[in-house]
Design a protein around this motif. Structure first.
Motif, short mmCIF file in Angstrom:
data_model
loop_
_atom_site.label_atom_id
_atom_site.label_comp_id
_atom_site.label_asym_id
_atom_site.label_seq_id
_atom_site.Cartn_x
_atom_site.Cartn_y
_atom_site.Cartn_z
N HIS A 256 -8.27 42.17 -48.78
CA HIS A 256 -7.40 42.81 -47.80
C HIS A 256 -6.79 41.77 -46.88
O HIS A 256 -7.23 40.63 -46.81
CB HIS A 256 -8.15 43.88 -47.00
N GLY B 205 -5.64 47.11 -48.17
CA GLY B 205 -6.41 46.54 -49.26
C GLY B 205 -5.54 46.38 -50.49
O GLY B 205 -4.48 47.02 -50.61
N LEU C 235 -13.79 48.28 -48.85
CA LEU C 235 -12.63 48.30 -47.96
C LEU C 235 -12.86 49.25 -46.78
O LEU C 235 -12.56 48.90 -45.63
CB LEU C 235 -11.36 48.70 -48.73
N CYS D 290 -5.05 51.29 -49.76
CA CYS D 290 -5.13 50.22 -50.74
C CYS D 290 -3.93 50.31 -51.68
O CYS D 290 -3.50 51.40 -52.04
CB CYS D 290 -6.43 50.34 -51.54
#
Length: 138
Positions: free
Chosen positions: A64, A69, A97, A105
């Protein structure tokens, strides 16, 4: 099957898997030194799955930027597909994450990688046709 953090010591075996995974594009950014830097910068996020004999069944690189992420090189060996290995690797990455406070993400899939696109769509990932990706060598 054993799931664990991916380490730089796994490089040769995971690169072998990546190089035999249809739809995966490899570049200079996938050299041992570059992967080592990535894993060091994102300790604890990237995951792999291995058989009891140490053979690699699957990988998922994850990291990240403090805000979002990113997943890279989610790959599962042909003999391991259909058993939930990819799904579990992704779940483990997303869990890491969330622990870091990252709530969204992203990932990139080569446009003609139908197998990859189908996998992500089955997992509920949203295809974003409104985003255009630009790249530039530094």
């Amino acid at each position: 099957m054993n799931y664990r953090e991916m380490l730089v010591e796994d490089y040769d075996a995971v690169y072998q898997l990546w190089s035999h995974t249809t739809g995966m594009a490899l570049s200079d950014a996938d050299s041992r030194i570059e992967i080592s830097r990535y894993l060091e910068r994102n300790q604890g996020f990237s995951q792999l799955c291995e058989y009891e004999d140490g053979r690699i069944a699957g990988t998922a690189m994850c990291g990240h930027d403090g805000r979002r992420g990113y997943l890279y090189h989610v790959a599962v060996s042909g003999e391991s597909r259909g058993f939930g290995v990819g799904r579990e690797l992704v779940a483990r990455c997303l869990k890491q994450l969330r622990k870091a406070g990252i709530t969204k993400c992203h990932l990139m899939v080569i446009g003609d990688n139908k197998l990859g696109r189908t996998f992500w769509e089955k997992l509920g990932w949203q295809y974003r046709d409104s985003i255009v990706l630009y790249s530039h060598d530094t």
